[in-house]
Design an enzyme around this catalytic site. Sequence first.
Site, PDB file in Angstrom:
ATOM      1  N   GLU A 149       0.818  -1.212   0.000  1.00 48.30           N
ATOM      2  CA  GLU A 149       0.000   0.000   0.000  1.00 48.30           C
ATOM      3  C   GLU A 149       0.857   1.270   0.000  1.00 48.30           C
ATOM      4  OE1 GLU A 149      -3.620  -1.813   2.715  1.00 48.30           O
ATOM      5  OE2 GLU A 149      -1.805  -1.111   3.697  1.00 48.30           O
ATOM      6  N   THR A 165       5.520  -9.501   9.118  1.00 47.43           N
ATOM      7  CA  THR A 165       4.210  -9.332   8.465  1.00 47.43           C
ATOM      8  C   THR A 165       4.120  -7.939   7.833  1.00 47.43           C
ATOM      9  OG1 THR A 165       3.157 -10.813  10.053  1.00 47.43           O
ATOM     10  CG2 THR A 165       1.710  -9.279   8.892  1.00 47.43           C
ATOM     11  N   ARG A 211       3.569   4.485  15.972  1.00 53.19           N
ATOM     12  CA  ARG A 211       2.440   5.389  15.678  1.00 53.19           C
ATOM     13  C   ARG A 211       1.107   4.652  15.820  1.00 53.19           C
ATOM     14  NH1 ARG A 211      -0.728   3.078  11.749  1.00 53.19           N
ATOM     15  NH2 ARG A 211      -0.540   3.916   9.659  1.00 53.19           N
ATOM     16  N   ASP A 249      -2.240 -15.505  22.709  1.00 55.58           N
ATOM     17  CA  ASP A 249      -1.936 -15.710  21.288  1.00 55.58           C
ATOM     18  C   ASP A 249      -2.132 -17.204  21.014  1.00 55.58           C
ATOM     19  OD1 ASP A 249       0.106 -14.036  19.068  1.00 55.58           O
ATOM     20  OD2 ASP A 249      -0.175 -16.192  18.776  1.00 55.58           O
ATOM     21  N   THR A 295      -4.240  -9.420  15.668  1.00 57.92           N
ATOM     22  CA  THR A 295      -3.833 -10.690  15.073  1.00 57.92           C
ATOM     23  C   THR A 295      -3.646 -10.493  13.569  1.00 57.92           C
ATOM     24  OG1 THR A 295      -6.100 -11.401  14.637  1.00 57.92           O
ATOM     25  CG2 THR A 295      -5.185 -11.931  16.801  1.00 57.92           C
ATOM     26  N   GLY A 313      -6.181  -5.500  13.943  1.00 59.03           N
ATOM     27  CA  GLY A 313      -5.736  -6.491  12.947  1.00 59.03           C
ATOM     28  C   GLY A 313      -6.602  -6.567  11.695  1.00 59.03           C
ATOM     29  N   GLY A 314      -7.878  -6.168  11.780  1.00 53.23           N
ATOM     30  CA  GLY A 314      -8.750  -6.190  10.599  1.00 53.23           C
ATOM     31  C   GLY A 314      -8.504  -4.924   9.821  1.00 53.23           C
ATOM     32  N   ASP A 315      -7.678  -5.004   8.780  1.00 52.88           N
ATOM     33  CA  ASP A 315      -7.293  -3.772   8.094  1.00 52.88           C
ATOM     34  C   ASP A 315      -7.163  -3.953   6.586  1.00 52.88           C
ATOM     35  OD1 ASP A 315      -5.036  -5.323   8.111  1.00 52.88           O
ATOM     36  OD2 ASP A 315      -3.693  -3.819   8.938  1.00 52.88           O
ATOM     37  N   LYS A 351     -10.346  -9.293   5.626  1.00 52.61           N
ATOM     38  CA  LYS A 351      -9.506  -9.587   6.812  1.00 52.61           C
ATOM     39  C   LYS A 351     -10.097  -8.844   8.015  1.00 52.61           C
ATOM     40  CE  LYS A 351      -4.595  -8.973   8.139  1.00 52.61           C
ATOM     41  NZ  LYS A 351      -4.237  -7.562   8.396  1.00 52.61           N
ATOM     42  N   SER A 391      -9.709   0.319  13.982  1.00 49.78           N
ATOM     43  CA  SER A 391      -8.463   0.906  13.470  1.00 49.78           C
ATOM     44  C   SER A 391      -7.996   0.215  12.186  1.00 49.78           C
ATOM     45  CB  SER A 391      -7.388   0.761  14.560  1.00 49.78           C
ATOM     46  OG  SER A 391      -6.101   0.832  14.009  1.00 49.78           O
TER      47      SER A 391
HETATM   48  P1  NAD Z   1       2.445 -10.517  13.616  1.00 46.14           P
HETATM   49  O1  NAD Z   1       2.293 -11.505  12.511  1.00 46.14           O
HETATM   50  O2  NAD Z   1       3.806 -10.175  14.108  1.00 46.14           O
HETATM   51  O3  NAD Z   1       1.577 -10.972  14.883  1.00 46.14           O
HETATM   52  C1  NAD Z   1       0.271 -11.468  14.776  1.00 46.14           C
HETATM   53  C2  NAD Z   1       0.044 -12.465  15.904  1.00 46.14           C
HETATM   54  O4  NAD Z   1      -1.349 -12.866  15.870  1.00 46.14           O
HETATM   55  C3  NAD Z   1       0.879 -13.734  15.781  1.00 46.14           C
HETATM   56  O5  NAD Z   1       1.657 -13.919  16.946  1.00 46.14           O
HETATM   57  C4  NAD Z   1      -0.175 -14.839  15.608  1.00 46.14           C
HETATM   58  O6  NAD Z   1       0.200 -16.067  16.225  1.00 46.14           O
HETATM   59  C5  NAD Z   1      -1.384 -14.218  16.297  1.00 46.14           C
HETATM   60  N1  NAD Z   1      -2.680 -14.787  15.918  1.00 46.14           N
HETATM   61  C6  NAD Z   1      -3.110 -15.165  14.689  1.00 46.14           C
HETATM   62  N2  NAD Z   1      -4.374 -15.654  14.775  1.00 46.14           N
HETATM   63  C7  NAD Z   1      -4.732 -15.582  16.080  1.00 46.14           C
HETATM   64  C8  NAD Z   1      -5.916 -15.919  16.795  1.00 46.14           C
HETATM   65  N3  NAD Z   1      -6.951 -16.462  16.177  1.00 46.14           N
HETATM   66  N4  NAD Z   1      -5.960 -15.691  18.142  1.00 46.14           N
HETATM   67  C9  NAD Z   1      -4.865 -15.148  18.794  1.00 46.14           C
HETATM   68  N5  NAD Z   1      -3.729 -14.824  18.164  1.00 46.14           N
HETATM   69  C10 NAD Z   1      -3.656 -15.022  16.824  1.00 46.14           C
HETATM   70  O7  NAD Z   1       1.701  -9.191  13.110  1.00 46.14           O
HETATM   71  P2  NAD Z   1       1.803  -7.706  13.697  1.00 46.14           P
HETATM   72  O8  NAD Z   1       2.869  -6.925  13.000  1.00 46.14           O
HETATM   73  O9  NAD Z   1       1.790  -7.746  15.183  1.00 46.14           O
HETATM   74  O10 NAD Z   1       0.417  -7.120  13.165  1.00 46.14           O
HETATM   75  C11 NAD Z   1      -0.804  -7.605  13.687  1.00 46.14           C
HETATM   76  C12 NAD Z   1      -1.941  -7.099  12.834  1.00 46.14           C
HETATM   77  O11 NAD Z   1      -2.059  -5.678  12.956  1.00 46.14           O
HETATM   78  C13 NAD Z   1      -1.767  -7.376  11.347  1.00 46.14           C
HETATM   79  O12 NAD Z   1      -2.975  -7.882  10.851  1.00 46.14           O
HETATM   80  C14 NAD Z   1      -1.443  -6.029  10.744  1.00 46.14           C
HETATM   81  O13 NAD Z   1      -1.882  -5.929   9.414  1.00 46.14           O
HETATM   82  C15 NAD Z   1      -2.212  -5.118  11.672  1.00 46.14           C
HETATM   83  N6  NAD Z   1      -1.711  -3.742  11.737  1.00 46.14           N
HETATM   84  C16 NAD Z   1      -2.635  -2.745  11.781  1.00 46.14           C
HETATM   85  C17 NAD Z   1      -2.209  -1.433  11.893  1.00 46.14           C
HETATM   86  C18 NAD Z   1      -3.227  -0.346  11.992  1.00 46.14           C
HETATM   87  O14 NAD Z   1      -2.888   0.827  11.920  1.00 46.14           O
HETATM   88  N7  NAD Z   1      -4.471  -0.669  12.218  1.00 46.14           N
HETATM   89  C19 NAD Z   1      -0.842  -1.122  11.926  1.00 46.14           C
HETATM   90  C20 NAD Z   1       0.089  -2.170  11.918  1.00 46.14           C
HETATM   91  C21 NAD Z   1      -0.360  -3.483  11.829  1.00 46.14           C
END
Ligand code: NAD
Length: 352
Positions: free
Chosen positions: A64, A92, A120, A169, A209, A233-235, A239, A300
């Site tokens: 993106e 990720t 941030r 987790d 997640t 995580g839903g972004d 997803k 978010s």
């Molecule tokens: P990551 O892959 O490092 O960590 C994700 C964790 O979620 C992993 O440890 C995994 O084992 C766990 N997980 C997966 N399914 C699960 C479930 N059903 N129950 C419990 N745990 C579960 O990823 P990250 O860098 O920490 O990012 C997490 C999420 O946040 C991603 O989806 C990312 O796209 C999103 N994100 C959003 C923003 C935002 O501004 N909203 C910014 C950064 C990241």
Amino acid sequence: MTTPSDLALVPFVSVDHMMGLVHHIGIEQMLIDLAAEIEADFKRWELFDKTPRVASHSPVGVIELMPTSDGEMYGFKYVNGHPKNTREGLQTVTAFGLLADVNTGYPKLLTEMTILTALRTAAMSALAAKYLAPKGARTMAMIGNGAQSEFQCLAFKANCGIDTVRLYDVDPKATLKCATNLRGTGLTVVSCDSGESAMEGAEIITTCTADKQYATILTDNMVGSGVHINAIGGDCPGKTELAAPILHRSEIFVEYPPQTRVEGEIQQLDPDHPVTELWQVMTGAAEGRRDARQITLFDSVGFAIEDFSALRYVHRAIQATRFFTNLDMLADPDDPRDLFGMVARAAPGAVG
Ligand code: NAD
């Protein structure tokens, strides 16, 4: 005095520099500063050029571009999201970003943004909770203990007074990593073996997640009245993390509706389902939490203005520090129209 050729040098903040800067400022202080910077920019929301981010999807992830401008400075971030990456030893989410002067179009900063995005995002989550979480909240459930998780926990400690985090987790190794990293921060850390157990006594629930699917991290019966949900995580299209009935019981707050309707939890709802824009809560134009029984949800997804705030903060913070190097990345001939001559004079053996 600044000379034109100084303007052509672009300060670059590497990963090493960013880590140095975080320790120089102090991570909790930086999470407080970033929340304040984002809040100030959200309060002048109408001034910004806004567009949903430009996404390029593939079966395994998304890449993106997130641009915005306040008329004086222009910023963009490049960011990816590839949930499968951790299985291959990769992150990720990775990112870098650029800040430029609108007046000249010249870049003013190029920086790593993988660490800065985690900072941030955490600052933004805590800022939203400042307006939405129940008064006196002390305990947060942290579901998903990956790369973002410790930053989230510390941002809520520094900005909202959270003193206890309950971790869960699906991968116990991630929870162990998070608990170990949070040792010595002053937070009470409780490792849990289910989402339900993590949510016991939690006034704030953060879901963070990563899975490229409609996941159900929280089911309806897990969520009692009065909590604040920080759903990160839903972004992406397809997803999400929350069961739809939770959304119907919640007052939903978003960053920028045209982007969140496509990418956020609310992609599960009708396109005209009412949501409140957070900037309006911050300016006082809309209400945040109204009562103690209400469920508030920050849906978010991450918006360009948050990255712009972070870029401007870093640009200021590195002045008079050693946490950058100057990059020779803009061609800058002495005669601005003699670009060719500059190249020709650089030929091996060419005379001056
Ligand atoms: P990551 O892959 O490092 O960590 C994700 C964790 O979620 C992993 O440890 C995994 O084992 C766990 N997980 C997966 N399914 C699960 C479930 N059903 N129950 C419990 N745990 C579960 O990823 P990250 O860098 O920490 O990012 C997490 C999420 O946040 C991603 O989806 C990312 O796209 C999103 N994100 C959003 C923003 C935002 O501004 N909203 C910014 C950064 C990241």
